[in-house]
Design an enzyme around this catalytic site. Structure first.
Site, PDB file in Angstrom:
ATOM      1  N   GLU A 169       0.879  -1.162   0.000  1.00  0.00           N
ATOM      2  CA  GLU A 169       0.000   0.000   0.000  1.00  0.00           C
ATOM      3  C   GLU A 169       0.920   1.215   0.000  1.00  0.00           C
ATOM      4  O   GLU A 169       1.741   1.380   0.909  1.00  0.00           O
ATOM      5  CB  GLU A 169      -0.885  -0.004   1.253  1.00  0.00           C
ATOM      6  CG  GLU A 169      -1.757   1.230   1.380  1.00  0.00           C
ATOM      7  CD  GLU A 169      -2.608   1.222   2.657  1.00  0.00           C
ATOM      8  OE1 GLU A 169      -2.357   0.367   3.535  1.00  0.00           O
ATOM      9  OE2 GLU A 169      -3.502   2.072   2.761  1.00  0.00           O
ATOM     10  N   GLU A 193      -8.731  10.827   4.792  1.00  0.00           N
ATOM     11  CA  GLU A 193      -8.952  10.033   5.994  1.00  0.00           C
ATOM     12  C   GLU A 193      -9.153  10.977   7.176  1.00  0.00           C
ATOM     13  O   GLU A 193      -8.168  11.479   7.731  1.00  0.00           O
ATOM     14  CB  GLU A 193      -7.742   9.136   6.272  1.00  0.00           C
ATOM     15  CG  GLU A 193      -7.529   8.057   5.234  1.00  0.00           C
ATOM     16  CD  GLU A 193      -6.345   7.149   5.582  1.00  0.00           C
ATOM     17  OE1 GLU A 193      -6.506   5.936   5.525  1.00  0.00           O
ATOM     18  OE2 GLU A 193      -5.272   7.673   5.937  1.00  0.00           O
TER      19      GLU A 193
END
Ligand SMILES: *[C@@H]1O[C@H](CO)[C@@H](O)[C@H](O)[C@H]1NC(C)=O
Ligand SMILES: *[C@@H]1O[C@H](CO)[C@@H](O)[C@H](O)[C@H]1NC(C)=O
Length: 315
Positions: A140, A224
């Site tokens: 990621e 986020e």
């Protein structure tokens, strides 16, 4: 009357991408060459809510916004509202010529002391396809254009002020579930980003042992939030991947239509002599016999999903 009917048809065309608000925790909607998802995967860690709105999708460029209010669980990510490219999937790093991206965004409003990042979330795996945050994930790669309120990425910081793509980054590294996370955190907030993402992949291949046989399985961009409230406006975002030969024999100009590419551009066959460098092209990952060495082949996986298993830990 003629004029009037012309105006009417323009109005109709514009309204095909009317502002559409996502309110559900896992709802998604088509957004041109992208898929917009709310993905409130961490909502249970706090209290609050979020809405995401598709504003426009034109060619390969998308505009959207998200409004969020979250409290409690200060160290827990509540959501990752994001757009994911429908076309930049299944690209092997070794085949990537460039991955141009542009992202212009701002907070239209924010409460004092918000804790949130604005970031790319790029998923690599050994196979061409695989859902983000799944058994198919090897890496990621996050690129934080902003990180407010003292939040930190997964792992620990391994470099400081590393120059990549015209700016400097602190690189974080650490494991998560069955994949490894690298997070490039901009040393100062970037509201207008316009780079070739290949520079980040090249850095990881050269310095962190990431194999160039890895495939880009997904490129997502979003935010986020941890705590606070904000209205985040993404006025313009695009990403594409250019693959195939960089043969100098092609006489066509590769820069003429850089903004006109769309994800539904034409099919794969023929065009063995056409330049592959001006559309959102993805080399097919099939190992079929085609072997046309010169033309990039375009495919569209056409799939989308809700990445519901994403994670973040914050120190
Ligand atoms: C999201 O939309 C719902 C339904 O319209 C609304 O009740 C809620 O206040 C909105 N939340 C935010 C954070 O804007
Ligand atoms: C998000 O916030 C903006 C600015 O306050 C507002 O105009 C818009 O209606 C809000 N959208 C939703 C879905 O709540």
């Amino acid at each position: 009357m003629k004029l009037l009917s012309g105006l009417v048809s323009v109005a109709v065309a514009v309204s095909t991408v009317s502002a559409q608000v996502l309110t559900g925790a896992t709802t998604c909607e088509p957004a041109g060459g992208y898929t917009l998802c709310q993905n409130l995967w961490g909502a249970k860690a706090g209290v609050g809510g979020q809405n995401s709105t598709l504003l426009s999708a034109t060619g390969n460029t998308v505009s959207w916004m998200t409004n969020w209010t979250w409290a409690n669980g200060p160290n827990s990510v509540k959501s990752y509202a994001n757009v994911q490219s429908n076309s930049v999937q299944g690209v092997q790093l070794s085949a990537l010529t460039s991955a141009p991206t542009t992202w212009s965004w701002e907070y239209l409003s924010q409460s004092d002391g918000i804790r949130a990042d604005v970031s790319y979330d790029i998923w690599l795996g050994a196979a061409p396809t695989g859902a983000p945050a799944s058994a198919a994930s090897s890496y990621e790669i996050m690129i934080w254009l902003s990180g407010l309120g003292g939040i930190q990425p997964v792992g620990s910081q391994i470099t400081t002020g590393t120059p990549i793509a015209g700016t400097t980054w602190n690189l974080w590294s650490g494991p998560n579930t069955n994949w490894h996370v690298y997070s490039f955190v901009a040393t100062s907030q970037i509201n207008n980003f316009n780079v070739d993402l290949k520079a980040f992949f090249d850095f990881l291949v050269a310095n962190e042992g990431v194999a160039s046989s890895q495939y880009i399985q997904a490129i997502q961009t979003g935010t986020e939030p941890f705590t606070g409230s904000a209205v985040l406006m993404i006025s313009s975002y695009s990403v594409s991947a250019i693959t195939g030969t960089q043969s100098s024999s092609s006489s066509s100009s590769s820069t003429t239509s850089s903004t006109s590419s769309t994800s539904k551009s034409t099919s794969s066959s023929s065009s063995s002599s056409s330049s592959s460098s001006k559309t959102t092209t993805i080399t097919t990952t099939s190992t079929t016999s085609t072997s046309s060495a010169s033309g990039a082949t375009q495919t569209h996986w056409g799939q989308w999903y809700v990445s519901s298993l994403m994670r973040h830990t914050v120190n």
